[in-house]
Write an enzyme that holds these catalytic residues in place. Structure first.
Site, mmCIF file in Angstrom:
data_model
loop_
_atom_site.group_PDB
_atom_site.id
_atom_site.type_symbol
_atom_site.label_atom_id
_atom_site.label_comp_id
_atom_site.label_asym_id
_atom_site.label_seq_id
_atom_site.Cartn_x
_atom_site.Cartn_y
_atom_site.Cartn_z
ATOM 1 N N LYS A 84 0.844 -1.202 0.000
ATOM 2 C CA LYS A 84 0.000 0.000 0.000
ATOM 3 C C LYS A 84 0.877 1.248 0.000
ATOM 4 O O LYS A 84 1.769 1.389 0.849
ATOM 5 C CB LYS A 84 -0.834 0.034 1.282
ATOM 6 C CG LYS A 84 -2.301 -0.292 1.100
ATOM 7 C CD LYS A 84 -2.989 -0.201 2.461
ATOM 8 C CE LYS A 84 -4.476 -0.160 2.351
ATOM 9 N NZ LYS A 84 -5.111 -0.071 3.673
HETATM 10 O O1 G3P Z 1 -8.086 0.523 5.856
HETATM 11 C C1 G3P Z 1 -8.594 1.597 5.123
HETATM 12 C C2 G3P Z 1 -9.969 2.022 5.510
HETATM 13 O O2 G3P Z 1 -10.860 0.959 5.311
HETATM 14 C C3 G3P Z 1 -10.108 2.673 6.853
HETATM 15 O O3 G3P Z 1 -11.425 2.784 7.249
HETATM 16 O O4 G3P Z 1 -13.139 3.158 8.987
HETATM 17 O O5 G3P Z 1 -10.773 3.928 9.403
HETATM 18 O O6 G3P Z 1 -12.225 5.093 7.757
HETATM 19 P P1 G3P Z 1 -11.922 3.801 8.413
#
Ligand code: G3P
Length: 221
Positions: A84
């Site tokens: 990533k």
């Molecule tokens: O891992 C990337 C993403 O899915 C993070 O999600 O819930 O922290 O905005 P969130």
């Protein structure tokens, strides 16, 4: 649409993996930090547990060459590793160099169709628009996802669209309708996805009726 789990918790991965629906895992620095252990050990355990893509995020953002070096190290951790990189000028430079080496990259922290075009142009394996966080900023994350899927279709881009930052089951359903290739779900969204009150009610009444029949048969014997 392939379903990934957005976590670094090996217990969560093992539990959902038993359902037979898990095609991969995404991690980020916050999720790995939550495990409080040596990050290399956390990543390697996940890579060996999962029969599918596992995204590992570069954390040394000091220079593109530092990011490339760490990216190569992460990619060497397993054949299913996907590196990533963030959607920044340095991240794009790094991603392009890693892609030239044959390393599969996931461009993360994507919030607009314009950024998604850049990810596709460097030949990224995955682009990760963060739907929930777009919604948090009083914009429409699902609309952005639909536009990205449409642009990729019209342009013939092969980059996989991964709907990230999903907060509830309808995000998953709408991402599938929009044509996302992958959705990554936190553990609690996965567990909500399987639940329906009518399934529970139906199961209870089936069990009660079956039990009544067993008692009838016993009484008649
Ligand atoms: O891992 C990337 C993403 O899915 C993070 O999600 O819930 O922290 O905005 P969130």
């Amino acid at each position: 649409m392939r379903l990934f789990l957005d976590t670094a918790s090996i217990e969560e991965i093992r539990e959902i993996n038993r359902w037979g629906v898990l095609s991969g895992v995404t991690t980020n620095p916050t999720l790995v930090a939550r495990e409080h252990g040596d990050p290399d050990a956390v990543w390697k355990e996940i890579l060996s547990e999962v029969d599918g893509d596992v995204s590992l995020e570069v954390t040394d953002l000091s220079t593109p060459s530092a990011m490339v070096e760490q990216g190569r190290r992460l990619a060497a951790m397993g054949p299913n590793a996907v590196v990533k990189v963030p959607m920044t000028p340095d991240g794009l430079e790094t991603g392009k160099l890693l892609t030239k080496d044959g390393i599969r990259i996931n461009v993360t922290l994507v919030f607009s169709p314009a950024q998604a075009i850049l990810a596709a142009e460097i030949g990224a394996y995955i682009v990760s628009p963060f739907l929930g966080r777009i919604d948090d900023a009083a914009s429409d994350g699902m609309h952005a996802l639909r536009q990205i899927c449409e642009i990729y279709e019209v342009q013939g881009y092969e980059t996989n669209v991964l709907a990230a930052s999903l907060r509830h089951p309808m995000h998953v359903v709408d991402a599938a309708l929009a044509g996302a290739d992958i959705a990554t779900l936190p553990y609690d969204v996965f567990t909500k996805l399987v639940k329906h009150p009518l399934t529970d009610v139906g199961l209870q009444s089936f069990s009660a009726d079956w039990q009544r029949l067993q008692e009838e048969l016993k009484g008649g014997a």
